[in-house]
Design a protein around this motif. Structure first.
Motif, PDB file in Angstrom:
ATOM      1  N   UNK A   1     -39.457  -7.095 -19.607  1.00 64.97           N
ATOM      2  CA  UNK A   1     -38.930  -7.060 -18.252  1.00 64.97           C
ATOM      3  C   UNK A   1     -37.429  -7.285 -18.365  1.00 64.97           C
ATOM      4  N   UNK A   2     -36.630  -6.281 -18.077  1.00 63.08           N
ATOM      5  CA  UNK A   2     -35.171  -6.442 -18.081  1.00 63.08           C
ATOM      6  C   UNK A   2     -34.647  -7.025 -19.382  1.00 63.08           C
ATOM      7  N   UNK A   3     -33.971  -8.181 -19.249  1.00 64.15           N
ATOM      8  CA  UNK A   3     -33.280  -8.738 -20.425  1.00 64.15           C
ATOM      9  C   UNK A   3     -34.120  -9.760 -21.190  1.00 64.15           C
ATOM     10  N   UNK A   4     -35.409  -9.661 -21.144  1.00 70.30           N
ATOM     11  CA  UNK A   4     -36.269 -10.600 -21.880  1.00 70.30           C
ATOM     12  C   UNK A   4     -36.362 -10.141 -23.352  1.00 70.30           C
ATOM     13  N   UNK A   5     -35.292 -10.459 -24.101  1.00 79.98           N
ATOM     14  CA  UNK A   5     -35.249 -10.031 -25.504  1.00 79.98           C
ATOM     15  C   UNK A   5     -36.258 -10.798 -26.356  1.00 79.98           C
ATOM     16  N   UNK A   6     -36.611 -11.996 -25.881  1.00 79.23           N
ATOM     17  CA  UNK A   6     -37.605 -12.801 -26.596  1.00 79.23           C
ATOM     18  C   UNK A   6     -38.939 -12.044 -26.652  1.00 79.23           C
TER      19      UNK A   6
ATOM     20  N   UNK B   1     -38.639  -9.374 -29.313  1.00 79.11           N
ATOM     21  CA  UNK B   1     -38.666  -9.987 -30.653  1.00 79.11           C
ATOM     22  C   UNK B   1     -40.099 -10.305 -31.067  1.00 79.11           C
ATOM     23  N   UNK B   2     -40.783 -11.029 -30.197  1.00 79.32           N
ATOM     24  CA  UNK B   2     -42.115 -11.532 -30.555  1.00 79.32           C
ATOM     25  C   UNK B   2     -43.124 -10.393 -30.674  1.00 79.32           C
ATOM     26  N   UNK B   3     -43.067  -9.457 -29.736  1.00 78.11           N
ATOM     27  CA  UNK B   3     -44.031  -8.344 -29.779  1.00 78.11           C
ATOM     28  C   UNK B   3     -43.814  -7.527 -31.042  1.00 78.11           C
ATOM     29  N   UNK B   4     -42.559  -7.291 -31.381  1.00 79.36           N
ATOM     30  CA  UNK B   4     -42.296  -6.513 -32.593  1.00 79.36           C
ATOM     31  C   UNK B   4     -42.739  -7.277 -33.834  1.00 79.36           C
TER      32      UNK B   4
ATOM     33  N   UNK C   1     -42.166   1.561 -27.299  1.00 80.64           N
ATOM     34  CA  UNK C   1     -42.184   0.242 -26.668  1.00 80.64           C
ATOM     35  C   UNK C   1     -41.525   0.431 -25.300  1.00 80.64           C
ATOM     36  N   UNK C   2     -42.191  -0.033 -24.249  1.00 81.81           N
ATOM     37  CA  UNK C   2     -41.646   0.235 -22.915  1.00 81.81           C
ATOM     38  C   UNK C   2     -40.561  -0.772 -22.534  1.00 81.81           C
ATOM     39  N   UNK C   3     -39.836  -0.446 -21.501  1.00 81.18           N
ATOM     40  CA  UNK C   3     -38.843  -1.343 -20.904  1.00 81.18           C
ATOM     41  C   UNK C   3     -38.842  -1.056 -19.409  1.00 81.18           C
TER      42      UNK C   3
ATOM     43  N   UNK D   1     -32.489  -2.314 -28.300  1.00 87.22           N
ATOM     44  CA  UNK D   1     -32.394  -1.390 -29.440  1.00 87.22           C
ATOM     45  C   UNK D   1     -32.033  -2.127 -30.717  1.00 87.22           C
ATOM     46  N   UNK D   2     -31.167  -3.144 -30.598  1.00 86.42           N
ATOM     47  CA  UNK D   2     -30.769  -3.913 -31.792  1.00 86.42           C
ATOM     48  C   UNK D   2     -31.980  -4.658 -32.355  1.00 86.42           C
ATOM     49  N   UNK D   3     -32.848  -5.162 -31.487  1.00 89.25           N
ATOM     50  CA  UNK D   3     -34.065  -5.832 -31.976  1.00 89.25           C
ATOM     51  C   UNK D   3     -34.959  -4.790 -32.663  1.00 89.25           C
TER      52      UNK D   3
END
Ligand code: AHR
Length: 501
Positions: free
Chosen positions: A214-219, A222-225, A243-245, A286-288
């Motif tokens: 959801x939006x900027x939830x980079x965590x 990270x975890x899903x990947x 992976x969706x966004x 994308x960086x993740x």
């Protein structure tokens, strides 16, 4: 004056047609009335699909359609929507407006719609409230050609041959309406559920999409990947193709989003700034992804995006029906330009929703239909589909005020298979035209044609005046003997130029 330099010899990658994708949900009047009116309707239709809408979407070149949700997907049980219509379960759409869902639009109808539209299919499965067996059987029902209980059931229901499911979503927003899961928990479920999204065609026909952030939830990313991705040297990305966004442009806040049509100049810049945030989201997610998938085989699928305003006064709040102005057109313009420029990672995007909901390209009222400003942007941008992104560099001034300052001009450029260069430009200024000087790497004899969508910032089409805003021929440009293209882009407008050698 803005300056745009195009290196027509430097191709940066293919712009997947799916970037121009759409999303249909059992929400408000999207499916029922907007797309499907039933075979017995007085509204002209083919097998229940309204012909005016299908024709307009074909003209816009819709490449892919996502269904049945959204939040609806994780409450949808596909077997409720097959077989004779009179026998289908009637229920309340608890998520959206508490109205009757009679399941008259189900799997067969979705596939029929996509066949009429000539587009790819993106089916979203149910992880939140569905079982592995249910998901596995749905895939078998839709895609298996042999003898099996589900393939036989499909035949009994009138469809001999399997369909092609181009994309399959393993859950939707599982951090929220799709089950309120933690990323680790969902990622483990993803590993399990996707195992049974079998490839019955034997040709890897269905791309599997994992629920992203959801939006900027980079965590979340990270975890899903970390958990769902294949870390073996083989990197079996067959397990995850995308992976969706989800990111919506909401001008103010979720409680008071702001009116779709009554807004001031400061809201215009605020909204555009928020839309431009999409670029940072793509870069950071994308960086993740780059850490796990440096070859960029897993697509970032922005399968819900668009403006989300307060519902149109006097309408069912659960239907999320909103009008669509030149502000939506500019949001579409900048967002599609961003997607084009990140086509190395963004492989699909689906604006929400196709008809009668959030940033829709079409609105209907009974038998009447209108095309929104967003529709015209998609139609003007269709030339980018499957074209090669070209290297382009822009120098532009900024407009707006304080925090809400945005670049005046937005652009992207592509090279079509027939050799034509397509340039899409937006002028984000609410009230000032801008000259854009466009130069190319090589000075060749070229011809130019173009079209424009322009109007006041809140201009929109209504059922009384459906042509207030529409695409028109564009003529305010000149080409110098040195090969410099000079274009005057009016305030608040979107321009498409086709340049041929
Ligand atoms: O587009 C409306 C809703 O927004 C979708 O159903 C859901 O996925 C998102 O929260």
């Amino acid at each position: 004056m803005a300056k745009l330099f195009i290196n027509e010899n430097k191709k940066l990658g293919k712009i997947n047609e799916e970037i121009y994708g759409h999303f249909s949900e059992h929400l408000g009047r999207c499916i029922y009335e907007g797309l499907y009116v039933g075979e017995n309707s007085e509204i002209p239709n083919v097998n229940g699909m309204r012909s005016d809408v299908v024709d307009a979407l074909r003209e816009m070149k819709i490449p892919v359609l996502r269904w049945p949700g959204g939040c609806f997907a994780d409450e949808y049980h596909w077997k409720d929507g097959i077989g004779p219509k009179e026998g289908r379960k009637k229920m309340i759409n608890t998520h959206w407006g508490g109205v009757l869902e009679d399941n008259s639009f189900g799997t067969h109808e979705f596939m029929e719609l996509c066949e009429q539209l000539g587009c790819k299919t993106y089916v979203n499965g149910n992880v939140g409230s569905g079982t592995v067996q249910e998901m596995s059987e749905w895939i078998e029902y839709m895609t298996f050609d042999g003898i099996s209980p589900m393939a036989d059931l499909r035949r009994k229901n009138g469809r001999e041959k399997p369909w092609k499911v181009d994309y399959f979503g393993v859950g939707n927003e599982n951090w929220g309406c799709g089950g309120n899961m933690t990323p680790e928990y969902y990622a483990n479920l993803y590993r399990r559920y996707q195992t049974y999204v079998r490839d019955y065609s034997g040709q890897g026909g269905t791309a599997k999409i994992c629920c992203g952030a959801n939006g900027d939830d980079y965590h979340w990313t990270e975890k899903v990947m970390e958990v769902a991705c294949d870390h073996t040297p083989q990197k079996d990305h067959g397990r995850m193709n995308g992976l969706s966004l989800h990111y919506y442009t909401v001008p103010n806040n979720w409680d008071k989003k702001g009116s779709a049509t009554q807004f001031a100049e400061q809201d215009w810049y605020l909204t555009l700034r928020k839309a431009l945030y999409m670029e940072e989201l793509i870069q950071k997610h994308g960086a993740v992804l780059d850490q796990y998938d440096p070859e960029k085989q897993i697509g970032l699928m922005v399968d819900e995006w668009g403006c989300w305003f307060d519902v149109e006064p006097g309408t069912n709040p659960g239907f999320l029906y909103q009008q669509n102005t030149m502000r939506d057109a500019l949001v579409a313009c900048v967002t599609l330009n961003i997607f084009n420029k990140h086509c190395d990672r963004v492989k699909m995007a689906n604006i929400a929703q196709l008809v009668n909901v959030l940033q829709s390209v079409i609105l209907t009222e009974g038998a009447k239909m209108l095309l929104t400003p967003t529709y015209y942007v998609f139609r003007m941008y269709k030339y980018h589909q499957n074209a090669q992104l070209l290297d382009s560099t822009l120098e532009t001034a900024a407009v707006g005020e304080g925090e809400n300052t945005v670049p005046k001009i937005s652009e992207s450029v592509s090279l079509a298979e027939d050799g034509a260069i397509h340039i899409t430009l937006g002028n984000l200024s609410a009230n000032e035209a801008e000259d854009v000087e466009i130069s190319f790497y090589e000075n060749k004899g070229r011809t130019v044609s173009g079209s424009i969508l322009t109007g006041a910032i809140a201009a929109h089409n209504t059922f009384e005046n459906p042509d207030e805003v529409k695409e028109q021929a564009f003529t305010t440009y000149s080409l110098s003997p040195q090969g410099i293209l000079k274009v005057t882009v009016p305030a608040c407008s979107v321009v498409h130029l086709e340049v041929k050698a």
